[in-house]
Design an enzyme around this catalytic site. Structure first.
Site, PDB file in Angstrom:
ATOM      1  N   GLY A 198       0.687  -1.156  -0.036  1.00  0.00           N
ATOM      2  CA  GLY A 198      -0.055   0.123   0.141  1.00  0.00           C
ATOM      3  C   GLY A 198       0.934   1.304   0.104  1.00  0.00           C
ATOM      4  O   GLY A 198       1.616   1.405  -0.622  1.00  0.00           O
ATOM      5  N   ASP A 254       8.145  -4.092  14.457  1.00  0.00           N
ATOM      6  CA  ASP A 254       6.658  -3.852  14.870  1.00  0.00           C
ATOM      7  C   ASP A 254       6.769  -2.777  15.652  1.00  0.00           C
ATOM      8  O   ASP A 254       7.217  -2.545  16.737  1.00  0.00           O
ATOM      9  CB  ASP A 254       6.385  -5.284  15.703  1.00  0.00           C
ATOM     10  CG  ASP A 254       5.087  -5.202  16.436  1.00  0.00           C
ATOM     11  OD1 ASP A 254       4.589  -4.370  16.280  1.00  0.00           O
ATOM     12  OD2 ASP A 254       4.736  -6.620  17.110  1.00  0.00           O
ATOM     13  N   VAL A 255       5.869  -1.802  15.194  1.00  0.00           N
ATOM     14  CA  VAL A 255       5.919  -0.284  15.878  1.00  0.00           C
ATOM     15  C   VAL A 255       5.384  -0.562  17.284  1.00  0.00           C
ATOM     16  O   VAL A 255       5.712   0.550  18.284  1.00  0.00           O
ATOM     17  CB  VAL A 255       5.325   0.722  15.156  1.00  0.00           C
ATOM     18  CG1 VAL A 255       6.127   0.881  13.682  1.00  0.00           C
ATOM     19  CG2 VAL A 255       3.785   0.533  14.958  1.00  0.00           C
ATOM     20  N   TYR A 273     -11.007   4.708  15.170  1.00  0.00           N
ATOM     21  CA  TYR A 273      -9.975   4.989  14.233  1.00  0.00           C
ATOM     22  C   TYR A 273      -9.740   6.630  14.109  1.00  0.00           C
ATOM     23  O   TYR A 273      -8.691   7.163  14.312  1.00  0.00           O
ATOM     24  CB  TYR A 273     -10.187   4.322  12.732  1.00  0.00           C
ATOM     25  CG  TYR A 273      -9.433   5.017  11.638  1.00  0.00           C
ATOM     26  CD1 TYR A 273      -7.924   4.437  11.594  1.00  0.00           C
ATOM     27  CD2 TYR A 273      -9.556   5.985  11.006  1.00  0.00           C
ATOM     28  CE1 TYR A 273      -7.072   4.905  10.789  1.00  0.00           C
ATOM     29  CE2 TYR A 273      -8.831   6.422   9.879  1.00  0.00           C
ATOM     30  CZ  TYR A 273      -7.340   5.838   9.666  1.00  0.00           C
ATOM     31  OH  TYR A 273      -6.386   6.119   9.016  1.00  0.00           O
ATOM     32  N   LYS A 295      -6.470   8.867  15.251  1.00  0.00           N
ATOM     33  CA  LYS A 295      -5.755   9.975  14.331  1.00  0.00           C
ATOM     34  C   LYS A 295      -5.788  11.212  14.761  1.00  0.00           C
ATOM     35  O   LYS A 295      -4.783  12.268  14.621  1.00  0.00           O
ATOM     36  CB  LYS A 295      -6.468   9.721  13.013  1.00  0.00           C
ATOM     37  CG  LYS A 295      -6.100   8.306  12.137  1.00  0.00           C
ATOM     38  CD  LYS A 295      -4.798   8.414  11.698  1.00  0.00           C
ATOM     39  CE  LYS A 295      -4.349   7.225  10.916  1.00  0.00           C
ATOM     40  NZ  LYS A 295      -2.760   7.192  10.784  1.00  0.00           N
ATOM     41  N   THR A 327      -6.142   1.410  -1.536  1.00  0.00           N
ATOM     42  CA  THR A 327      -5.319   0.331  -1.164  1.00  0.00           C
ATOM     43  C   THR A 327      -6.276  -0.513  -0.797  1.00  0.00           C
ATOM     44  O   THR A 327      -7.435  -0.708  -0.746  1.00  0.00           O
ATOM     45  CB  THR A 327      -4.377   0.889   0.040  1.00  0.00           C
ATOM     46  OG1 THR A 327      -5.265   1.069   1.246  1.00  0.00           O
ATOM     47  CG2 THR A 327      -3.484   2.122  -0.178  1.00  0.00           C
TER      48      THR A 327
END
Length: 234
Positions: free
Chosen positions: A16, A54-55, A143, A147, A178
């Site tokens: 993506g 892996d954040v 979500y 953000k 995406t």
């Protein structure tokens, strides 16, 4: 900041938008591109260096920062998006999941690489935000909350890292074409358009990029209270 000669780390670079950030970094003359992904075997773009990242794992992020001390540009792209509002179902669990990746993940990466960027002349951070950083869409309620928090985090990073010369760019955009948005019947922009505008903004010294018409419009009417009205994501 210029892409030519830069050493770039892109999180979530296996597909993506992240894949396009890595691809265009190479095309614009980056000296090196680290492509971070939870499963680096899924990074297949020629010319990049796959990195297990892996954040949400602070120790893993710190280890990657120790390994990649030549980085001058970090693209905080890794993120998740789940459908659901803030009342029905199990919003608390879903919000925690969003915050873990979209906010704490961004924080982990930014803090771990801050000293590296400073040591390499300041460099830059690009944080992938969203149109819903500024308003809440019911179908993307939790979500949207994450953000909004990521936008505030970006503003905090900008102020704190300014003294070391780090350029912090917040990217706001609506739906991108995406696999994450494949099931949504809504206008979408291409990854190529988003990344091209973002890198152009970076190189022009911008601190914020609005990469589609919807984001430009919402930003322009924030003072009119657009976020007070219910928004139809479709």
């Amino acid at each position: 900041m210029k892409l030519e000669g830069a050493v770039v780390l892109v999180t979530g670079a296996n597909r993506g938008l992240g894949l396009e950030f890595a691809r265009q970094a190479l095309a614009r003359g980056a000296a090196k591109v680290y492509a971070g992904a939870r499963d680096p075997s899924k990074v297949t773009l020629p010319g990049v260096i796959p990195v297990k990242l892996d954040v949400t794992d602070a120790a893993n992020v710190a280890a990657v920062a120790e390994q990649c001390k030549d980085v001058t540009l970090v693209v905080n792209n890794a993120g998740i998006a789940r459908l659901g509002g803030v009342v029905e179902g199990d919003p608390a669990a879903q919000l925690r999941e969003h915050l873990e990746t979209n906010v704490f993940g961004m924080l982990n990466v930014s803090r771990s690489f801050a000293d590296t960027l400073g040591a390499n002349g300041g460099g830059a951070l690009i944080n992938v935000l969203s149109l819903v950083s500024w308003l809440n869409v019911p179908m993307l309620g939790t979500y949207s909350v994450s953000k909004a928090a990521a936008w505030s985090l970006t503003n905090g990073l900008r102020h704190e890292l300014k003294k070391q010369g780090t350029q912090v760019v917040g990217l706001h955009v609506g739906f991108i074409d995406t696999d994450l948005t494949a099931g949504l019947d809504a206008p979408k922009v291409t990854t190529g358009q988003v990344v091209n505008q973002t890198y152009a903004g970076l190189e022009a010294g911008a601190e914020e990029v609005t990469a589609d018409d919807a984001s430009v419009h919402v930003k322009s009417v924030l003072s009119q209270g657009v976020y007070l009205a219910e928004v139809d994501a479709a």
